[in-house]
Motif scaffolding. Sequence first.
Motif, PDB file in Angstrom:
ATOM      1  N   LEU A  91     -52.291  -5.783  21.645  1.00 52.18           N
ATOM      2  CA  LEU A  91     -52.822  -7.098  22.009  1.00 52.18           C
ATOM      3  C   LEU A  91     -53.755  -7.620  20.919  1.00 52.18           C
ATOM      4  O   LEU A  91     -53.776  -8.815  20.628  1.00 52.18           O
ATOM      5  CB  LEU A  91     -53.588  -7.022  23.329  1.00 52.18           C
ATOM      6  CG  LEU A  91     -52.779  -6.985  24.618  1.00 52.18           C
ATOM      7  CD1 LEU A  91     -53.727  -6.806  25.801  1.00 52.18           C
ATOM      8  CD2 LEU A  91     -51.971  -8.258  24.793  1.00 52.18           C
ATOM      9  N   ALA A 104     -46.529  -8.165  24.711  1.00 51.68           N
ATOM     10  CA  ALA A 104     -47.103  -7.876  23.392  1.00 51.68           C
ATOM     11  C   ALA A 104     -46.585  -6.554  22.858  1.00 51.68           C
ATOM     12  O   ALA A 104     -46.296  -6.409  21.658  1.00 51.68           O
ATOM     13  CB  ALA A 104     -48.629  -7.852  23.480  1.00 51.68           C
ATOM     14  N   ILE A 128     -58.189  -9.216  24.299  1.00 53.92           N
ATOM     15  CA  ILE A 128     -58.428  -8.052  25.151  1.00 53.92           C
ATOM     16  C   ILE A 128     -59.563  -8.352  26.128  1.00 53.92           C
ATOM     17  O   ILE A 128     -59.476  -8.044  27.321  1.00 53.92           O
ATOM     18  CB  ILE A 128     -58.758  -6.812  24.302  1.00 53.92           C
ATOM     19  CG1 ILE A 128     -57.672  -6.552  23.243  1.00 53.92           C
ATOM     20  CG2 ILE A 128     -58.906  -5.584  25.192  1.00 53.92           C
ATOM     21  CD1 ILE A 128     -58.013  -5.410  22.306  1.00 53.92           C
ATOM     22  N   THR A 184     -49.401  -7.816  28.572  1.00 56.72           N
ATOM     23  CA  THR A 184     -49.538  -6.594  27.777  1.00 56.72           C
ATOM     24  C   THR A 184     -48.168  -6.019  27.419  1.00 56.72           C
ATOM     25  O   THR A 184     -47.935  -5.592  26.275  1.00 56.72           O
ATOM     26  CB  THR A 184     -50.360  -5.551  28.548  1.00 56.72           C
ATOM     27  OG1 THR A 184     -51.625  -6.106  28.910  1.00 56.72           O
ATOM     28  CG2 THR A 184     -50.579  -4.308  27.701  1.00 56.72           C
ATOM     29  N   SER A 241     -44.393  -8.191  19.944  1.00 58.57           N
ATOM     30  CA  SER A 241     -45.292  -8.516  18.835  1.00 58.57           C
ATOM     31  C   SER A 241     -44.834  -7.772  17.584  1.00 58.57           C
ATOM     32  O   SER A 241     -44.414  -6.613  17.651  1.00 58.57           O
ATOM     33  CB  SER A 241     -46.727  -8.125  19.174  1.00 58.57           C
ATOM     34  OG  SER A 241     -46.830  -6.726  19.375  1.00 58.57           O
TER      35      SER A 241
END
Length: 519
Positions: A157, A204, A166, A201, A208
């Motif tokens: 994150l 990500a 976060i 979460t 990500s």
Amino acid sequence: MKMPGHWLTTPWRRSAVAALAGALPVLAFPAPSLWWFAYVALVPWMMLARSAPTGKRAAYDGWAGGFGFMLAMHHWLLPSLHVFTLVIAALLGGLWAPWGRLVRHFLTGTGRRIAGAFFVLPSGWLLVELVRSWQGLGGPWGVLGASQWQVEPALRLASVGGVWLISFLIVAVNVAFAVLVVLPRSRVPALAALVASAAVTSAAWMWSPRPDADGQVRIAVVQPGVVDGPDSRFAREEQLTRRLAAQDVDLIVWGESSVGFDLGDRPDLAGRLATLSRETGADILVNVDARRSDKPGIYKSSVLVGPDGLTGDRYDKMRLVPFGEYIPARSLLGWATSVGKAAGEDRRRGSEQVVMDVGHGLKVGPMVCFESAFPDMSRHLAESGAEVLVAQSSTSSFQDSWAPEQHASLAALRAAETGRPMVHATLTGVSAVYGPEGQRVGAWLPTDASTAAVYDVPLATGVTPYVRYGDWPTHAALLILAAWCVVQGLRTVRLRRPAPAPHVPPARTAHGSPARPGR
């Protein structure tokens, strides 16, 4: 659900309870490192603010809780700043007073107000963290998201939205648990918030971008331990560095204030460093804490030394520690030197960050001490081409406290945010190294170690979303708060607008026609 005990109606008792509740989140940080506790640690504080009889009392609960949080997070300053630590905690704690009112406003409502709590309350918390992150107020030490420095999904994150993202999600989860406890009828939006946090979460984690591996370098950290006097310290660092010969290192890093003399004034010391560089086959990054020979004042500077002597690469520390390295408004607050170990003379500031070429084609971005707490500084170095981030630090005044481990943990966040490995080298521990995804590389050097350690540091290329887009979570939080303020303002105007006068039909004659006014 109401807070138990009529004794909470006593203002001072209630404030004491609020301070204790506000101190709870510190248990999620090193040294306790109960990272999971961060997701419920704010619930008691929010329950107390929600139970406040008035908005003013909720603001006091927010202030007292903020005082407890700041004091617990910085308790290790007490031996140095004494009573001034309490003053600082009280001043910074006031930043949470509006947040306490927000908690009461949202958690005493229903429907849309509860739904809004999952966005406005985390945004309010983020605004507090943003304001107190200003260097003049002490910097971003103890940002809530930093408690997750060893949690891999949280580090992912951080690569998307920095430590701010976060923090936002941690507060949102706390709000959800608070709603489940005090408003069981609103469990549906609370459960939806928990599911949404897990989904963000997971997204990500899955999508990500990860840094692309690009080889590795060997970097050595020299940690002399507690040594009295600059001459003895230099000799110990010299002895430890000489052990690195024939270990094929690419860079050697000494800690903050590792050299207590200006090298321009001490060519003998510069020559000894050059000899060490030739013997080890690596450039040496030292840190000079001394009065400059070429300009007035004392600077803390990262200085690179190669086999031929000083390379000319130098970075002067830009963000100084309030009271430790300078006293804000010294004419007003200079008395702090009489009650603690505040700076007797202000250090001077550098003007710009520097990326150094340390040989072998390796570019490093140096920072000094608590500059590693500032996400924007490491982000700027990554944007400027740094392949390795280096923080030179010293927490020798706080050896037996939580400060060394708290400081060492920050480098994991900076590495994850930027996709660049980070070396945290200290005089007296804790020294640590992290890879480009925030993963620990090798073992920490504890505060009782006097040694030199070599780390195989993985390199990476690519740009993280955080480096590309910056502090977008804080910008989003400001927009959320601004939108809420506009809605509240419009609602207030609508409530204050006078009601239209009732319509009175004209009187009529006996024949039913409107009566005409007399002349």
